[in-house]
Enzyme design. Structure first.
Site, PDB file in Angstrom:
ATOM      1  N   GLU A   1       0.830  -1.362  -0.095  1.00 25.42           N
ATOM      2  CA  GLU A   1      -0.579   0.014  -0.272  1.00 25.42           C
ATOM      3  C   GLU A   1       0.980   0.872   0.137  1.00 25.42           C
ATOM      4  OE1 GLU A   1      -2.873   0.128   2.947  1.00 25.42           O
ATOM      5  OE2 GLU A   1      -3.433   2.409   2.195  1.00 25.42           O
TER       6      GLU A   1
ATOM      7  N   ARG B   1       4.700 -13.403   9.608  1.00 24.73           N
ATOM      8  CA  ARG B   1       5.325 -12.216   9.414  1.00 24.73           C
ATOM      9  C   ARG B   1       6.333 -11.632  10.313  1.00 24.73           C
ATOM     10  NH1 ARG B   1       2.237  -7.418  10.223  1.00 24.73           N
ATOM     11  NH2 ARG B   1       3.697  -5.993   9.981  1.00 24.73           N
TER      12      ARG B   1
ATOM     13  N   LYS C   1       4.936   0.398   9.431  1.00 24.80           N
ATOM     14  CA  LYS C   1       4.786   1.854   8.618  1.00 24.80           C
ATOM     15  C   LYS C   1       4.259   2.985   9.783  1.00 24.80           C
ATOM     16  CE  LYS C   1       2.989  -0.028   5.424  1.00 24.80           C
ATOM     17  NZ  LYS C   1       2.816   0.235   3.663  1.00 24.80           N
TER      18      LYS C   1
HETATM   19  P1  ATP Z   1       2.455  -2.898   8.183  1.00 26.32           P
HETATM   20  O1  ATP Z   1       2.409  -3.306   8.795  1.00 26.32           O
HETATM   21  O2  ATP Z   1       3.772  -2.525   7.695  1.00 26.32           O
HETATM   22  O3  ATP Z   1       1.483  -1.162   8.114  1.00 26.32           O
HETATM   23  P2  ATP Z   1       1.381  -3.728   5.894  1.00 26.32           P
HETATM   24  O4  ATP Z   1       1.352  -5.392   6.251  1.00 26.32           O
HETATM   25  O5  ATP Z   1       0.294  -2.376   5.826  1.00 26.32           O
HETATM   26  O6  ATP Z   1       2.526  -2.892   6.478  1.00 26.32           O
HETATM   27  P3  ATP Z   1       1.527  -3.323   2.875  1.00 26.32           P
HETATM   28  O7  ATP Z   1       2.561  -2.716   2.312  1.00 26.32           O
HETATM   29  O8  ATP Z   1      -0.095  -3.562   3.228  1.00 26.32           O
HETATM   30  O9  ATP Z   1       2.280  -2.731   4.320  1.00 26.32           O
HETATM   31  O10 ATP Z   1       2.311  -4.300   3.155  1.00 26.32           O
HETATM   32  C1  ATP Z   1       2.704  -5.101   1.794  1.00 26.32           C
HETATM   33  C2  ATP Z   1       3.270  -6.685   1.699  1.00 26.32           C
HETATM   34  O11 ATP Z   1       4.288  -6.471   2.613  1.00 26.32           O
HETATM   35  C3  ATP Z   1       1.747  -7.719   2.602  1.00 26.32           C
HETATM   36  O12 ATP Z   1       1.621  -8.823   1.438  1.00 26.32           O
HETATM   37  C4  ATP Z   1       1.822  -7.724   4.025  1.00 26.32           C
HETATM   38  O13 ATP Z   1       1.859  -8.891   4.114  1.00 26.32           O
HETATM   39  C5  ATP Z   1       3.634  -8.438   3.832  1.00 26.32           C
HETATM   40  N1  ATP Z   1       4.425  -7.197   5.079  1.00 26.32           N
HETATM   41  C6  ATP Z   1       4.236  -6.734   5.635  1.00 26.32           C
HETATM   42  N2  ATP Z   1       4.884  -6.363   6.398  1.00 26.32           N
HETATM   43  C7  ATP Z   1       6.072  -7.853   6.919  1.00 26.32           C
HETATM   44  C8  ATP Z   1       6.575  -8.708   8.160  1.00 26.32           C
HETATM   45  N3  ATP Z   1       6.609  -7.566   8.885  1.00 26.32           N
HETATM   46  N4  ATP Z   1       7.259  -9.555   7.048  1.00 26.32           N
HETATM   47  C9  ATP Z   1       6.608 -10.178   6.006  1.00 26.32           C
HETATM   48  N5  ATP Z   1       5.400  -9.417   5.705  1.00 26.32           N
HETATM   49  C10 ATP Z   1       5.055  -8.345   5.379  1.00 26.32           C
HETATM   50 MG    MG Z   2      -1.085  -3.487   5.160  1.00 29.27          MG
END
Ligand code: ATP
Ligand code: MG
Length: 558
Positions: A35, A260, A270
């Site tokens: 995102e 994760r 983030k």
């Molecule tokens: P955050 O929790 O930091 O806001 P998010 O999951 O909201 O991260 P996205 O941009 O939606 O961020 O994530 C893009 C991809 O990265 C998704 O498929 C998500 O599952 C994966 N992802 C995010 N954080 C992790 C993590 N700590 N370990 C593995 N994969 C991750």
């Molecule tokens: Mg997300």
């Protein structure tokens, strides 16, 4: 770590191999779906390595898809930064750069299709009013009074929603599933909400936006994604993911969840990283202490080390916390092979070779990288006045069996040069050592030593006349608490007070005067360093990527 070969498949590779063997899919197709509401971090790097890595390994494809359905928080600036980060890691999406917002029209048509099937309805209840009805996991919910609107009425209301007839939150489109499902996500989840907010790509074209659940799965199907990998918190969304595919009769992408990445001493969220940037706790998203990809890049971590780390960590089905020392170990292993060795003295004190004539200069040959013969050699100028590190001299040293470095009457080798013997020292008014005196032995030149002398200590040094002054930024971990998932108070209370120390007095060997931003070196016996973009003419700035002390190797005996 080098010798570790992958013998077993992880559970995702198992599924992929089964699907290929059974002919369910001819080739696999994955996607990385960020995102664009912030910069990528090391957790995303793991997901990138997993999705792109799997596609590489099985000759499939991996799309880059921006999941841009929350216009308030998203920005094109993030889109560009995310692309740069993925490229830097070394992955290619070719022409497959997509945006969920490209599918708004098709997603809208999907929603209409659900309405026509009687599987979605427009609900007038406010969020609060719906929550009253929703029940709890152990208590069934009740139906919204708007649940049984006719298809015609739903269609025209949804049309009016799209046309901007209603204000934010006045109406939503819901899937009509099961208000008594034990899975709360199946209790008539929202598919569309009204937001009179311009979107960074579609401008004012839309005032209704699909929810994550509706946009994500349907985008997967539109792109023919075979294996949609996501983190464990989406496991409870999977029944809805599958319900929507079934109802719409579209390409059956399969959602698979993995744990994760959580790292000790590190925040991977983030939202929290944004808080650090906005609160100026760090200098920006790319502050070298940040676990963002741009931060660790500026710090000097390499794509190879991150891929290796992701590989060793693997994928799990249960949440855990990985020791950050493992990542640091991967960085050292990679840099050890790639970084040229140079002399860098962080805390210089003068060493004067009293039997070396004032004007005499000798060029001595030095090996650039003992791990890589092709890196060749360079010449170091040796002069009467040198700098060594203050920590390498003791006025009153312990026994020579415990202390191999310099002290009164002690002998050491100056690397690539001569054996010198300390003959005295001088202190300044404040009682600090200002100058150390020594005599060199001409018979002991490195590579041509005919003296038969044996010394245990070898010191780094830089010619005082030719050395270049530099600023060196020494970083420590940004947080002092190991498990930041366990804390109850504000995570910012756990910031390390001295995670950055700026050293303005470092003296480096003269070859570094031509170093370019991004060049990486090992300062012998000190650590790995990278030239920072803050460098300007005559003022080089180095970041310490990492020290040489490998706590992981120590712990695991590697
Ligand atoms: P955050 O929790 O930091 O806001 P998010 O999951 O909201 O991260 P996205 O941009 O939606 O961020 O994530 C893009 C991809 O990265 C998704 O498929 C998500 O599952 C994966 N992802 C995010 N954080 C992790 C993590 N700590 N370990 C593995 N994969 C991750
Ligand atoms: Mg997300």
């Amino acid at each position: 770590m080098e010798s570790e070969k992958k013998e077993t498949l992880n559970f995702i590779e198992h599924i992929v191999e089964e699907d290929l063997a059974s002919g369910k899919h001819e080739a696999i197709h994955t996607r990385f779906p960020p995102e664009p509401n912030g910069h990528l971090h090391i957790g995303h790097a793991k997901s990138i390595c997993l999705n792109f890595g799997l596609a590489e390994r099985y000759n499939g494809k991996c799309n880059l898809r921006f999941d841009d359905t929350n216009p308030e928080k998203e920005d094109t600036e993030y889109v560009e930064a995310i692309k740069e980060d993925i490229k830097w890691l070394g992955f290619e999406w070719e022409d497959r750069e997509f945006f969920a917002s490209d599918y708004f029209e098709r997603l809208y048509d999907f929603a209409v299709r659900l309405i026509e099937k009687g599987s979605a309805y427009v609900d007038d209840l406010s969020q609060e009013a719906f929550n009253e009805l929703k029940g709890t996991p152990t208590q069934p919910g009740r139906e919204s009074p708007f649940r049984n609107r006719s298809v015609e009425e739903n269609k025209s209301l949804f049309d009016e929603m799209k046309a901007g007839k209603f204000g934010n939150g006045e109406k939503v489109l819901r899937a009509k599933i099961d208000m008594s499902s034990p899975n709360m996500h199946m209790r008539d989840p929202i598919l569309y909400r009204i937001k009179h907010v311009p979107h960074h790509r579609t401008g004012d074209a839309w005032c209704i936006y699909p929810t994550y659940d509706f946009a994500h799965g349907q985008s997967d199907s539109i792109e023919g994604i075979t294996h949609s990998l996501c983190t464990l918190e989406f496991e409870v969304h999977r029944p809805l993911y599958e319900w929507l595919i079934e109802e719409l009769g579209i390409f059956p992408s399969r959602q698979i969840e993995f744990a994760r990445l959580n790292l000790s001493y590190t925040i991977v969220s983030k939202r929290k990283l944004l808080e650090l940037v906005e609160g100026k706790y760090v200098s920006g998203w790319d502050d070298p202490r940040m676990p963002t990809i741009s931060g660790i890049r500026r710090r000097g971590y390499t794509p190879g080390s991150i891929k290796k780390f992701a590989d060793v960590v693997g994928v799990a089905r249960r949440d855990g916390i990985i020791d950050v020392a493992l990542l640091e170990h991967a960085v050292r292993e990679d840099l050890n092979k790639k970084a040229n060795r140079v002399m860098g003295i962080l805390d210089p004190v003068k060493l004067i070779i009293t039997n070396w004539p004032e004007e005499r200069e000798e060029l001595l040959e030095a090996t650039n990288n003992p791990e890589d013969e092709s890196a060749g050699t360079r010449e170091l100028p040796f002069t009467r006045e040198l700098y060594i590190d203050r920590a390498d001299f003791k006025e009153d040293p312990p026994s020579p069996r415990k202390w191999f470095r310099l002290g009164p009457d002690r002998e050491v080798r100056l690397k690539y040069a001569y054996i010198v013997k300390c003959t005295g020292f001088k202190k300044n008014g404040a009682g600090e050592i200002e100058e150390i005196y020594a005599e060199y032995d001409p018979e002991t030149k490195s590579g041509q030593d005919t003296s038969g002398k044996k010394v245990k200590g070898t010191l780094g040094w830089v010619s005082a006349k030719h050395g270049v002054n530099a600023e060196v930024r020494l970083y420590d971990r940004l947080f002092k608490t190991e498990n930041l998932n366990d804390i109850e108070d504000d995570f910012k209370n756990h910031l390390h007070e001295s995670s950055l120390q700026v050293n303005q007095k470092a003296i480096l060997e003269p070859s570094l005067s031509s170093a370019q931003v991004g060049d990486q070196f090992q300062f012998e016996r000190v650590g790995y360093f990278i030239v920072d973009p803050d460098s300007v003419a005559n003022h080089l700035v180095f970041n310490r990527t990492i020290t040489l002390r490998d706590t992981w190797a120590k712990k695991t005996g590697q």
